[in-house]
Structures are given as structure tokens and as C-alpha cells.
Design a protein around this motif. Sequence first.
Motif, PDB file in Angstrom:
ATOM      1  N   THR A 571     -36.554 -20.143 -25.756  1.00 39.66           N
ATOM      2  CA  THR A 571     -37.013 -20.174 -27.145  1.00 39.66           C
ATOM      3  C   THR A 571     -38.421 -20.743 -27.233  1.00 39.66           C
ATOM      4  OG1 THR A 571     -34.746 -20.480 -27.930  1.00 39.66           O
ATOM      5  CG2 THR A 571     -36.517 -21.034 -29.466  1.00 39.66           C
ATOM      6  N   ALA A 572     -38.679 -21.796 -26.460  1.00 40.44           N
ATOM      7  CA  ALA A 572     -40.020 -22.388 -26.446  1.00 40.44           C
ATOM      8  C   ALA A 572     -41.059 -21.360 -26.022  1.00 40.44           C
ATOM      9  CB  ALA A 572     -40.054 -23.598 -25.519  1.00 40.44           C
ATOM     10  N   LEU A 573     -40.714 -20.535 -25.024  1.00 36.85           N
ATOM     11  CA  LEU A 573     -41.652 -19.521 -24.545  1.00 36.85           C
ATOM     12  C   LEU A 573     -41.792 -18.356 -25.518  1.00 36.85           C
ATOM     13  CD1 LEU A 573     -40.777 -19.556 -20.753  1.00 36.85           C
ATOM     14  CD2 LEU A 573     -42.949 -20.207 -21.812  1.00 36.85           C
ATOM     15  N   ARG A 574     -40.753 -18.076 -26.265  1.00 37.54           N
ATOM     16  CA  ARG A 574     -40.882 -17.040 -27.306  1.00 37.54           C
ATOM     17  C   ARG A 574     -41.847 -17.510 -28.393  1.00 37.54           C
ATOM     18  NH1 ARG A 574     -38.300 -16.790 -31.894  1.00 37.54           N
ATOM     19  NH2 ARG A 574     -36.620 -18.193 -31.226  1.00 37.54           N
ATOM     20  N   LEU A 575     -41.804 -18.812 -28.693  1.00 32.88           N
ATOM     21  CA  LEU A 575     -42.681 -19.365 -29.724  1.00 32.88           C
ATOM     22  C   LEU A 575     -44.082 -19.659 -29.195  1.00 32.88           C
ATOM     23  CD1 LEU A 575     -40.087 -21.858 -31.264  1.00 32.88           C
ATOM     24  CD2 LEU A 575     -40.953 -19.779 -32.360  1.00 32.88           C
ATOM     25  N   ALA A 576     -44.182 -20.003 -27.897  1.00 35.49           N
ATOM     26  CA  ALA A 576     -45.482 -20.331 -27.289  1.00 35.49           C
ATOM     27  C   ALA A 576     -45.525 -19.733 -25.889  1.00 35.49           C
ATOM     28  CB  ALA A 576     -45.687 -21.844 -27.248  1.00 35.49           C
ATOM     29  N   PRO A 577     -45.786 -18.435 -25.775  1.00 31.09           N
ATOM     30  CA  PRO A 577     -45.701 -17.741 -24.468  1.00 31.09           C
ATOM     31  C   PRO A 577     -46.675 -18.271 -23.421  1.00 31.09           C
ATOM     32  CG  PRO A 577     -45.803 -16.176 -26.309  1.00 31.09           C
ATOM     33  CD  PRO A 577     -46.123 -17.514 -26.867  1.00 31.09           C
ATOM     34  N   ALA A 578     -47.734 -18.978 -23.835  1.00 25.42           N
ATOM     35  CA  ALA A 578     -48.745 -19.432 -22.876  1.00 25.42           C
ATOM     36  C   ALA A 578     -48.503 -20.856 -22.393  1.00 25.42           C
ATOM     37  CB  ALA A 578     -50.132 -19.329 -23.503  1.00 25.42           C
ATOM     38  N   ASP A 579     -47.301 -21.374 -22.586  1.00 26.79           N
ATOM     39  CA  ASP A 579     -46.997 -22.745 -22.165  1.00 26.79           C
ATOM     40  C   ASP A 579     -46.572 -22.744 -20.698  1.00 26.79           C
ATOM     41  OD1 ASP A 579     -46.133 -25.340 -21.779  1.00 26.79           O
ATOM     42  OD2 ASP A 579     -45.052 -25.476 -23.670  1.00 26.79           O
ATOM     43  N   ALA A 580     -47.492 -23.127 -19.818  1.00 23.58           N
ATOM     44  CA  ALA A 580     -47.213 -23.122 -18.378  1.00 23.58           C
ATOM     45  C   ALA A 580     -46.105 -24.115 -18.029  1.00 23.58           C
ATOM     46  CB  ALA A 580     -48.484 -23.449 -17.601  1.00 23.58           C
ATOM     47  N   ARG A 581     -46.035 -25.241 -18.760  1.00 26.45           N
ATOM     48  CA  ARG A 581     -44.996 -26.247 -18.471  1.00 26.45           C
ATOM     49  C   ARG A 581     -43.597 -25.666 -18.685  1.00 26.45           C
ATOM     50  NH1 ARG A 581     -45.529 -30.366 -22.777  1.00 26.45           N
ATOM     51  NH2 ARG A 581     -45.594 -28.391 -23.926  1.00 26.45           N
ATOM     52  N   ALA A 582     -43.442 -24.883 -19.783  1.00 23.51           N
ATOM     53  CA  ALA A 582     -42.135 -24.300 -20.086  1.00 23.51           C
ATOM     54  C   ALA A 582     -41.744 -23.265 -19.037  1.00 23.51           C
ATOM     55  CB  ALA A 582     -42.150 -23.681 -21.484  1.00 23.51           C
ATOM     56  N   HIS A 583     -42.721 -22.482 -18.577  1.00 20.88           N
ATOM     57  CA  HIS A 583     -42.428 -21.525 -17.502  1.00 20.88           C
ATOM     58  C   HIS A 583     -41.949 -22.266 -16.251  1.00 20.88           C
ATOM     59  CE1 HIS A 583     -43.522 -17.602 -19.053  1.00 20.88           C
ATOM     60  NE2 HIS A 583     -44.623 -18.099 -19.595  1.00 20.88           N
ATOM     61  N   ASN A 584     -42.636 -23.343 -15.904  1.00 23.99           N
ATOM     62  CA  ASN A 584     -42.267 -24.107 -14.703  1.00 23.99           C
ATOM     63  C   ASN A 584     -40.866 -24.700 -14.838  1.00 23.99           C
ATOM     64  OD1 ASN A 584     -42.947 -25.680 -12.151  1.00 23.99           O
ATOM     65  ND2 ASN A 584     -42.526 -27.343 -13.595  1.00 23.99           N
ATOM     66  N   ASN A 585     -40.591 -25.338 -15.978  1.00 24.02           N
ATOM     67  CA  ASN A 585     -39.295 -25.998 -16.139  1.00 24.02           C
ATOM     68  C   ASN A 585     -38.161 -24.994 -16.270  1.00 24.02           C
ATOM     69  OD1 ASN A 585     -40.928 -28.204 -16.084  1.00 24.02           O
ATOM     70  ND2 ASN A 585     -40.241 -29.087 -18.019  1.00 24.02           N
ATOM     71  N   LEU A 586     -38.449 -23.838 -16.884  1.00 21.55           N
ATOM     72  CA  LEU A 586     -37.435 -22.783 -16.921  1.00 21.55           C
ATOM     73  C   LEU A 586     -37.143 -22.300 -15.508  1.00 21.55           C
ATOM     74  CD1 LEU A 586     -35.560 -20.788 -18.283  1.00 21.55           C
ATOM     75  CD2 LEU A 586     -37.549 -19.331 -18.787  1.00 21.55           C
ATOM     76  N   GLY A 587     -38.194 -22.204 -14.679  1.00 11.78           N
ATOM     77  CA  GLY A 587     -37.981 -21.835 -13.279  1.00 11.78           C
ATOM     78  C   GLY A 587     -37.063 -22.817 -12.577  1.00 11.78           C
ATOM     79  N   ASN A 588     -37.244 -24.095 -12.822  1.00 14.09           N
ATOM     80  CA  ASN A 588     -36.390 -25.121 -12.205  1.00 14.09           C
ATOM     81  C   ASN A 588     -34.932 -24.951 -12.618  1.00 14.09           C
ATOM     82  OD1 ASN A 588     -38.679 -26.209 -11.054  1.00 14.09           O
ATOM     83  ND2 ASN A 588     -38.914 -27.823 -12.597  1.00 14.09           N
ATOM     84  N   VAL A 589     -34.715 -24.665 -13.905  1.00 15.95           N
ATOM     85  CA  VAL A 589     -33.346 -24.483 -14.403  1.00 15.95           C
ATOM     86  C   VAL A 589     -32.723 -23.226 -13.802  1.00 15.95           C
ATOM     87  CG1 VAL A 589     -32.014 -23.899 -16.474  1.00 15.95           C
ATOM     88  CG2 VAL A 589     -33.664 -25.775 -16.541  1.00 15.95           C
ATOM     89  N   LEU A 590     -33.506 -22.177 -13.676  1.00 18.45           N
ATOM     90  CA  LEU A 590     -32.995 -20.926 -13.105  1.00 18.45           C
ATOM     91  C   LEU A 590     -32.593 -21.129 -11.641  1.00 18.45           C
ATOM     92  CD1 LEU A 590     -35.500 -18.426 -14.741  1.00 18.45           C
ATOM     93  CD2 LEU A 590     -33.033 -18.561 -15.177  1.00 18.45           C
ATOM     94  N   VAL A 591     -33.331 -21.953 -10.920  1.00 16.10           N
ATOM     95  CA  VAL A 591     -32.949 -22.279  -9.534  1.00 16.10           C
ATOM     96  C   VAL A 591     -31.580 -22.943  -9.524  1.00 16.10           C
ATOM     97  CG1 VAL A 591     -33.477 -23.762  -7.565  1.00 16.10           C
ATOM     98  CG2 VAL A 591     -35.296 -22.411  -8.634  1.00 16.10           C
ATOM     99  N   GLN A 592     -31.365 -23.879 -10.446  1.00 17.65           N
ATOM    100  CA  GLN A 592     -30.076 -24.567 -10.529  1.00 17.65           C
ATOM    101  C   GLN A 592     -28.948 -23.604 -10.895  1.00 17.65           C
ATOM    102  OE1 GLN A 592     -29.438 -27.714  -9.715  1.00 17.65           O
ATOM    103  NE2 GLN A 592     -31.613 -28.090  -9.228  1.00 17.65           N
ATOM    104  N   LEU A 593     -29.288 -22.546 -11.638  1.00 17.46           N
ATOM    105  CA  LEU A 593     -28.281 -21.558 -12.051  1.00 17.46           C
ATOM    106  C   LEU A 593     -28.123 -20.434 -11.028  1.00 17.46           C
ATOM    107  CD1 LEU A 593     -29.149 -21.303 -15.868  1.00 17.46           C
ATOM    108  CD2 LEU A 593     -27.130 -22.399 -14.853  1.00 17.46           C
ATOM    109  N   GLY A 594     -28.828 -20.547  -9.885  1.00 22.45           N
ATOM    110  CA  GLY A 594     -28.699 -19.549  -8.826  1.00 22.45           C
ATOM    111  C   GLY A 594     -29.489 -18.289  -9.066  1.00 22.45           C
ATOM    112  N   ALA A 595     -30.478 -18.333  -9.961  1.00 23.89           N
ATOM    113  CA  ALA A 595     -31.296 -17.148 -10.254  1.00 23.89           C
ATOM    114  C   ALA A 595     -32.696 -17.375  -9.698  1.00 23.89           C
ATOM    115  CB  ALA A 595     -31.330 -16.887 -11.756  1.00 23.89           C
TER     116      ALA A 595
END
Length: 663
Positions: A571-595
Amino acid sequence: MILLTLIAAYSNSWQGPFVFDDPPAIAAAAAAGRTDGLLATLTSPADAGETTSGRPLLLLSLMLNHALSGEQVWSYHALNTLLHALAGLTLFGLIRRALARAMPGVSGTPAAARNAGRALSIAAATTAVWVLHPLQTAAVTYIVQRAESLAALFLLLTLYSFARSTDSATPLRWKIFSVAACALGMGAKETMVAAPLLVLLYDRTFVSGSLAHAWRANKPYYLGLAASWLVLAALVASTGGRGGTAGFDAAISPWHYFLTQCEAVLHYLRLAAWPHPLVFDYGTSVVRSASEVLLPALVLVGLGVAVAWGVRRRTAWGFLGCVFFLLLAPSSSVVPIASQTIAEHRIYLALAAPVALAVAALYTFLGRFFVPAIIVLAAAEMVLTHARNNDYASERQLWADTVAKRPENARAHHNLGLVEMKDARFDAAVPRFETALRRDPASVESHYNLGLCLVRLGRGAEAVSHYERALVLRPRHVETHNNLGSALLALGRTNEAITHYEQALAAAPDFAEAHSNLADALLRTGETEQALRHSRAAVRLQPDFAEAHFNAGNACAEAGRFQEARGHFETALRLAPADARAHNNLGNVLVQLGAADQAITHYERALGLAPDFSDPRRNLALVLLQQGRLAAAEPHLEFLARANPADAQIAAALRQVRMELRR
């Protein structure tokens, strides 16, 4: 010709932006237009202190503009110009009729024809000079000050309708119209308080000959006019002293304000004769000692005595002098207006009195040169008005002009600083706010905005001192508590930051940004559950707040709620697509979810947005290593090793990768 020259004079004003008090007034009109009930639509918040507060006619006119053109300025300026033109035409009709009464003649005789011609010439010339005078730009080009032209129009209609009633076959109809115009005008501005008195004075001077006769002849009519004061009283009471900015409870004493007005009234008269320099905002300075304005006070006393003598003798010039002082009395006497102690728009209608006197004098002394002189004067005014309107072309230009003409005005420096902030010129804004504070050290807004600029310039420690000073001056200023918390957090003073976020929320429990920032600070101290609670509150209060979703995602990830965290980051990235921090932290969560593959995509997007951001590069390299993609991981490891040679984990990983790739 008057209308054509008026349009030419203001032709360059229609694209001028909203300035100073315009935006809150337009916002009030937009909000009023969204309400359901008519009463709520017509009434501003009692404690707003806005220009529209207690002025429903002004609010309605702005609502009309907002419905027509939204935030586009053209319709607002068009209506201001139209109101000015209508006021001018009404003034023309009133002066012509007043002069016709003052210069009687037997109908059909040459003398009557000459007098009618004189009345027409003087009325037309007075109107032309009045509508084209550059001093009027303060009420015409400055959108929200149409309160002056609206009130002037209805006051003139009140007088004009009475004048028509005195020689009409249907006088009652005109008197009803006059009372209605008076009552409506009370909803435009408080200066309408003078309307019933001006009608009575007009009646005594030009019609009845005495106050007693005027009262006996028109008692019901005057009672109707007086009843409009009840409307005004109710509207004034609803404003609560215009948010504390006007009235005897304002920050300025009546005596000091009166002394300031001794200077102000003569300043208005000087500008009427020589309109330079014209100043948009005179600030809030006041005269503290009677000795400073002794000469202006003596001049005003002399003028007052002369006007009183002229009124007693029932002269036209005495009437005009009384008109001038009565129209200025509500704003330029003893009732303090703390928001601005001198303002050019206040002389808007009162300007007609000295202009009429000057035109009558020119007519008397110039003879056949009168018309050419008026043409030259009107042309000069048209050029000067057009030039003055250029100063309103942008906020920067207007406030720069004000600073140049009133360098002691702290508010002008502050507002020029706000313009620099809006343009992200923080280094240019800082000296403006510093100058404002030298002139007004008690300005909460200047301390606060200087703090904002210093944070953006990486001078957080200096910003903290200004935020703290602002809180000394206004302890419950929630935005300052919130931003001080963020400055302290950036300096590593987390516990102090938490205290200020909590104080902001104590004063404003629905402040979404403070909830979000507090969640971030609590997460850094390991208070995950508390952080979750505040981050969820921020998202609930403001669902489209990207930063709140980012902090909520962090809190959920820390609590091991990875699926919920994923939703917040997305949702944060839908509202602010250029937020590099959100991309990074979403990547971390996806690793934890096996993606892991999806995580790689977000790490790469983060690097595309912020190539020097080390976290996503490090995370990307480690995921690639886990997938056995050594060649892809190697350049990222090399980059990280060069950037931070002391990072033992990266150095060891790079050696291992190189060893494996050489086999």
C-alpha cells in the motif's frame, strides 16, 4: 469609457495567484459548499478568525467562484473587477443625483441644463478617478478583500436607493430596496455599520434640511435601517472577536491602536494624493507614545473641526468629510485590529470623498481645461494601476516588493521565507526567517518554519533549538512537538523524541503523523506491541498516508506478522512508488515469506531509485548468494566492499565467491 478603462487597468490581474489570506478563505468557501444545511453553509466557524468569518455574503461570493472555477483564479478576479465596476457605476449615479439637488434650477431653463451638465461632468470625472486609482488595487486585485468592494457596493446601493426615493413616483419601493441592501451589506463587512448614519446625513444635507425633519418624514424607514444593526451585531458576536485578532480583547490596547490610526489616516490621505509607495502588508507595528504622532493628531483635529463646521452648515464638502471619517471609523479609530494595524484596502470607499472634493476643485478652477486634465489624470492612474497589478503576478514578487518597502515588517520576511520553502529553496528561506525573528523574536511560526528548513539542510541540532523556543512560546503547538520529535529521533535522542510525540498526541489524539512517528520511535526501543498500536491508529486515521503504512509494515515485520507487513508495504508503494525504503523492506518480508524472486525485483527497484542506498544492495547480494547465483552477486559484493572495507561479513562473502568462481 469608465468601464473600458477599468478593464484595461485590471487586464493583467486576472492570472494573479491566491496570496496571504486567500487560500484559507477559499478553503472555507469550499468546505461550506460541501455542507448539507443552508445555515451551516452561510456561517464560518466562530473561532476561525478568517476573513470570511461572520461575513456570509463574502463567503457566498467565494462559494460561487469555487463552484464556477474551483482553484482556478480567473473567476475570482473577474468577480472582483465586476464588483468594483458596479460600485463605481452606483457611485456615479449617487453623485450625479446629489449634485443635482445641490445645484437646483428651474426645469427647462438654461441654468438647469448647465447644472445638469455640471453634475454629469463632476460625477463622471469623480467615478473615473476613483475606480482607476492605484490605491484601489488593495481591494480589487487582492481577492479576499472583495469584502470591501461588496460592502461598498451595498452601502452605495443603500444611499442611491434612498436618493431615488426622494424624487420617485413610487418612493416606498425604493426605500424597501434601500433597507434590503443595507441588511445584506451587513453580511459583507463590518464597515456597513456606518450606512444608516450616512443615509441620515445625506437626507439632512441634501433633502430634509434638518435631522428632526428627516426623522419625522422617514421614521419607519430609519427604523428599518437601524434594524440591520441587529444583523451585524449577531454576525460580529458569532466570530468571537475574529479569533482574537479584533476587538477590545485583541493583543493591542485601544489607546496604542488609536495613536497608530492618527498616523494611518493621514497616510491614507497622502496616498490618495500621491499613491507611492503602495504596500501590500504593513504588519502589526503600533505607535507607543502620543509624542510620536503629535503633528498628525493636530492635523486630524483641525480637519475634524472643519468637517464639523461644514456639516453644521449643511455643505456638500462637509458631508464628504463626514463620509470619509465615518467610513474609516470602524477600522481606523479605537477598536484594535491586531492582524494588521494599517491596510490600504480600508480606504476603498472612503477614497471617494477626497476624490470628489479634488475633482470639484479642479472643475471650479480649471474651466475649459477640466476635461483634458481629467483625461490625463485618469490615463496616469490607469498606467499606475496596471503597473501595481504586476506586483501581484506571483507571491514571490509581491512579498519581495513588500520587504523592499517595509523592511521592518517581520511578517513580510516570514512570508517571503514561506515562498522560498514552497520552491524548496531552503538555503534562501533560512535568512528570511532569521530576519523575521530579529524583528519579532516571539513569532512561533518563524521559529517553527526555520526549524523545518534547518532539518532539510541537515542542521538538525540548530533546528531543535528553534523548535524548543517555539514550544516555550506556545507549549501546545502540536506540529512543533511532532517535528521536534523527528529532529531528536534523527539525532539518536529516541526517548526525548517519544516524549514529544506523546505530547503532540495528548493535545491532538487524532494526529495521524504523530501516531506514525511514535510507532517508528517505539520500534527502535523494542516496544513492538506499542508500535503496532500506534501504527494501526495512524493508518486508520489517514488511510492514504504512505509513511504510516511504511511504519506499520515495519512494526508488523518486527512482530513476525509478515503477511500483514507485506500488505502495508505494498500500500505504501501504491501511494508513493518512488520510496526506495519501502521497496527494500518489502523485499525483506518477501524473503521471509519464501518469495525470493519477487524480493530480488524489489531490491533492484530500490537500487534503481537510490543507487547509493546500501541496504537493498546488501540484501540483494545475500539473496543471490543463497540462490547460488555467485556471478550475479559478485559485483554487488565488490561495490559494498569498496564502500565499507571494514564490513567483515561482506569481505568474507566476496572472498568465498571469488574462490568458488575460480574453480
